[in-house]
Design an enzyme around this catalytic site. Structure first.
Site, short mmCIF file in Angstrom:
data_model
loop_
_atom_site.label_atom_id
_atom_site.label_comp_id
_atom_site.label_asym_id
_atom_site.label_seq_id
_atom_site.Cartn_x
_atom_site.Cartn_y
_atom_site.Cartn_z
N LYS A 111 26.50 5.43 9.95
CA LYS A 111 25.27 6.67 9.99
C LYS A 111 24.09 5.99 9.18
O LYS A 111 24.75 6.18 8.03
CB LYS A 111 26.06 7.68 9.01
N GLU A 157 30.08 2.79 -3.55
CA GLU A 157 29.12 2.23 -4.08
C GLU A 157 27.85 3.32 -4.08
O GLU A 157 27.22 3.62 -3.85
CB GLU A 157 28.12 0.84 -3.29
N CYS A 180 19.09 -0.03 -7.17
CA CYS A 180 20.45 1.08 -7.64
C CYS A 180 20.98 0.14 -8.71
O CYS A 180 21.63 0.53 -10.17
CB CYS A 180 22.42 0.87 -7.11
N GLU A 228 20.10 9.56 -13.43
CA GLU A 228 19.38 8.11 -12.77
C GLU A 228 17.87 8.78 -12.91
O GLU A 228 17.91 9.74 -11.76
CB GLU A 228 20.64 7.75 -11.19
P1 NAP Z 1 22.32 9.90 -1.03
O1 NAP Z 1 21.55 11.10 -0.68
O2 NAP Z 1 23.46 10.28 -1.46
O3 NAP Z 1 23.07 9.19 0.60
C1 NAP Z 1 23.48 8.48 1.17
C2 NAP Z 1 23.75 8.55 2.39
O4 NAP Z 1 25.17 9.49 2.33
C3 NAP Z 1 23.16 9.16 3.90
O5 NAP Z 1 23.07 8.39 5.05
C4 NAP Z 1 22.94 10.37 3.62
O6 NAP Z 1 23.04 11.10 4.61
C5 NAP Z 1 24.85 10.46 3.44
N1 NAP Z 1 25.46 11.49 2.96
C6 NAP Z 1 25.36 12.52 2.22
N2 NAP Z 1 25.91 13.71 2.06
C7 NAP Z 1 27.17 13.51 2.24
C8 NAP Z 1 28.16 13.74 2.59
N3 NAP Z 1 28.30 15.33 2.57
N4 NAP Z 1 29.19 13.02 3.84
C9 NAP Z 1 28.84 12.28 4.10
N5 NAP Z 1 27.54 11.88 3.61
C10 NAP Z 1 26.73 11.82 3.09
O7 NAP Z 1 21.37 8.69 -1.26
P2 NAP Z 1 19.98 8.04 -0.65
O8 NAP Z 1 19.17 9.19 -1.89
O9 NAP Z 1 20.39 7.38 0.25
O10 NAP Z 1 19.84 6.79 -1.63
C11 NAP Z 1 19.95 7.01 -3.47
C12 NAP Z 1 21.37 6.87 -3.43
O11 NAP Z 1 22.12 5.81 -3.67
C13 NAP Z 1 20.58 5.99 -5.54
O12 NAP Z 1 21.69 7.11 -6.06
C14 NAP Z 1 21.14 4.48 -5.57
O13 NAP Z 1 21.71 4.65 -7.02
C15 NAP Z 1 22.20 4.56 -4.59
N6 NAP Z 1 22.84 3.32 -4.12
C16 NAP Z 1 23.77 2.59 -4.73
C17 NAP Z 1 23.88 1.40 -4.38
C18 NAP Z 1 25.21 1.10 -4.89
O14 NAP Z 1 25.53 0.06 -4.16
N7 NAP Z 1 25.91 1.43 -5.73
C19 NAP Z 1 23.58 0.53 -3.52
C20 NAP Z 1 21.81 1.54 -3.15
C21 NAP Z 1 21.77 2.45 -3.67
P3 NAP Z 1 21.58 11.11 5.22
O15 NAP Z 1 20.77 11.64 4.47
O16 NAP Z 1 20.78 11.26 6.01
O17 NAP Z 1 21.56 13.39 4.72
#
Ligand code: NAP
Length: 503
Positions: free
Chosen positions: A183, A258, A292, A391
């Site tokens: 997804k 991650e 990230c 962050e």
């Molecule tokens: P996000 O809002 O947490 O979303 C990530 C994914 O999780 C999306 O597909 C989102 O779906 C889904 N999701 C959200 N809540 C969920 C739940 N309760 N159950 C299941 N799935 C859920 O993060 P983002 O804004 O896309 O990305 C930015 C974040 O990612 C930053 O915090 C960054 O540091 C982190 N990141 C970490 C790494 C690493 O390797 N550590 C790498 C890249 C990014 P929808 O958004 O479609 O609703």
């Protein structure tokens, strides 16, 4: 080869791939994908229902035993073919990525190369998913540890690297014999759908790879809470990771999380300063600060502060903000208005609290369309400030002056996050101290990223669980199983009581 109309209806209406079929939303709902540089709708993507998400999991569950039964070498052939197709379509995929995410085209191209490399790298593991053969405590017995597939893997990915993060999950999951349902983020679903289209063309058996689209709270939650899922591999925010951990506790799938980062960037007086400056610019402003492992706070040795900070500001001002499809653009827009608002709120709060904004903090006046945000540098920030503790995930960097290397390390470690870190010094004692004392999953010493495939991407504290990349990442997709095998011609019982219960 699949016809274009399989994954699309019309030119911009995409579909999901469930159990070998391209399908629309069963509840007839869709959402728009918007180009962050133009604010124009570029595609419409179905919202999966919970039932459709379940169907994708069931399809994967049916397909998995047959997939596991193929030799790893045969499985690898599908990964290699996928990598070839990604490379064949590199330019098209890079343009799709830039159009939905906003990163400059040169960055998108390198991400597409990275996605292909993930499939190649894990294909090479076909002959190396090795278990152990161990000595037994007893005569004529053998102890073996096998690494078996887990079953069905649910992959949930963010918007900042919509191709590379997906490939980094799918490739190790598949080579180890698992089937997957993936997804993508609702901001950037097209890159994933396009990748799955190529996987279909590569000939993966029906049901082994599925893509469902829709929100995390509905589609993601079904993937997490459905007991078919044996492993959830999610990249995203720490907040969403925490929710996934709580919701998955009903059936305890394995978790690879991650999550967020707050990378410290320490620069010391004995560093190669011109090089450190270039790296500081790249480490913060790469992908418009939405990585990230981006530098999220800079600790500058007081001895070089007066020279380093003005030079850094000068270089940040020279960055060319603009159309990400144009060749000379350094910085594209942020992915969404919401993400830009989050960055602006950080800056305004800092301003109210008396921090000094040196440059930026505003939407650029020259742009009346697109979610652009100026590179922003804030000086004299305190360690306890939200700018240093939370962050930001945008092109905003707080600068702190420090008077000892030990203090810089203490400040770096004073964080709920522990993903990536940067240290610039030529002194070998300081290098070794940083390697051993900085509690972050990655340290870039006298260099910047990107990560390499053979490195383990992992985090201390609230930056996550498990690892990705490398052989350590691969192992997270396997289930250990120990087999005790007796090959005595005439087995006898005493070994059952090795601790002397019966003599
Ligand atoms: P996000 O809002 O947490 O979303 C990530 C994914 O999780 C999306 O597909 C989102 O779906 C889904 N999701 C959200 N809540 C969920 C739940 N309760 N159950 C299941 N799935 C859920 O993060 P983002 O804004 O896309 O990305 C930015 C974040 O990612 C930053 O915090 C960054 O540091 C982190 N990141 C970490 C790494 C690493 O390797 N550590 C790498 C890249 C990014 P929808 O958004 O479609 O609703």
């Amino acid at each position: 080869m699949p016809s274009k109309s399989a994954a699309h209806t019309g030119t911009t209406n995409y579909r999901m791939f469930i159990d070998g079929e391209w399908v629309s939303s069963s509840k007839n709902e869709s959402f728009d994908v918007v180009n962050p540089a133009t604010e124009r709708r570029i595609a419409s993507v179905p919202k999966a229902s919970r039932d459709q998400t379940k169907e994708a999991l069931e399809g994967a569950e049916r397909a998995q035993p047959g997939w596991e039964d193929l030799s790893p070498l045969k499985r690898a052939s599908f990964l290699i073919k996928t990598a070839q197709l990604i490379r064949r379509d590199k330019e098209r995929l890079a343009r799709t990525l830039t159009s939905e995410q906003g990163k400059p085209l040169f960055e998108a191209r390198s991400e597409i190369d990275g996605a292909a490399s993930n499939f190649e790298y894990y294909a090479e593991y076909a002959r190396r998913i090795e278990g152990d053969v161990l000595p037994s405590d007893n005569a004529r017995q053998t102890v073996m540890i096998l690494k078996l597939p887990i079953g069905v893997v649910a992959s949930i990915t963010p918007w900042n690297f919509p191709s590379a993060t997906v490939a980094r999950k799918l490739a190790p999951a598949l080579i180890t014999g698992n089937a997957v349902v993936t997804k993508p983020s609702s901001n950037t679903p097209l890159s994933t759908i396009e990748m799955v289209r190529l996987m279909e063309e590569a000939g993966f058996p029906k049901g082994v790879v599925n893509v469902v689209t829709g929100s995390g709270s509905e589609v993601g939650d079904e993937l997490v809470t459905n007991s078919i899922t044996g492993l959830v591999t999610m990249t995203g925010s720490t907040e969403a990771g925490r929710t996934i951990m709580a919701h998955s506790s009903s059936h305890l799938p394995k978790l690879i999380l991650e999550l967020g980062g707050k990378a410290p960037f320490i620069v010391w007086h004995d560093a190669d300063i011109p090089w450190a400056l270039k790296c500081a610019i790249w480490a913060r402003f790469w992908n418009c600060g939405q990585t990230c492992i981006c530098s999220e706070r800079m600790y500058v040795d007081e001895k070089i502060r007066d020279k380093f900070v003005p030079a850094f500001v000068r270089m940040a001002k020279e960055l060319r903000l603009g159309d990400p499809l144009k060749a000379n653009t350094d910085l594209g827009p942020m992915v969404s208005d919401q993400e830009r608002k989050t960055s602006i709120d950080f800056v305004h709060k800092a301003e109210r609290e008396g921090d000094k904004i040196i440059i930026g903090g505003e939407k650029p006046k020259s742009k009346n369309r697109g979610w652009y945000f100026e590179p922003t540098i804030i000086d004299d920030v305190k360690q306890g400030s939200p700018l240093v503790q939370d962050e930001i995930f945008g092109p905003v960097v707080p600068i702190l002056e420090v008077d000892s290397f030990d203090k810089a390390i203490d400040h770096a470690n004073d964080s709920k996050y522990g993903l990536a870190s940067y240290v610039f010094t030529k002194d070998s004692t300081r290098v070794l101290k940083a390697m051993n004392r900085i509690r972050f999953g990655e340290s870039y010493i006298n260099q910047v990223g990107p990560e390499q495939l053979q490195g383990a991407h992992t985090g201390f504290r609230q930056s996550g669980l498990g690892a990705e990349g490398s052989r350590y990442g691969l192992e997270c997709y396997t289930q250990l199983k120990t087999c005790y095998v007796d090959w005595n011609d005439k087995p006898s019982l005493p070994y059952l009581f090795p601790y002397g219960a019966r003599k």
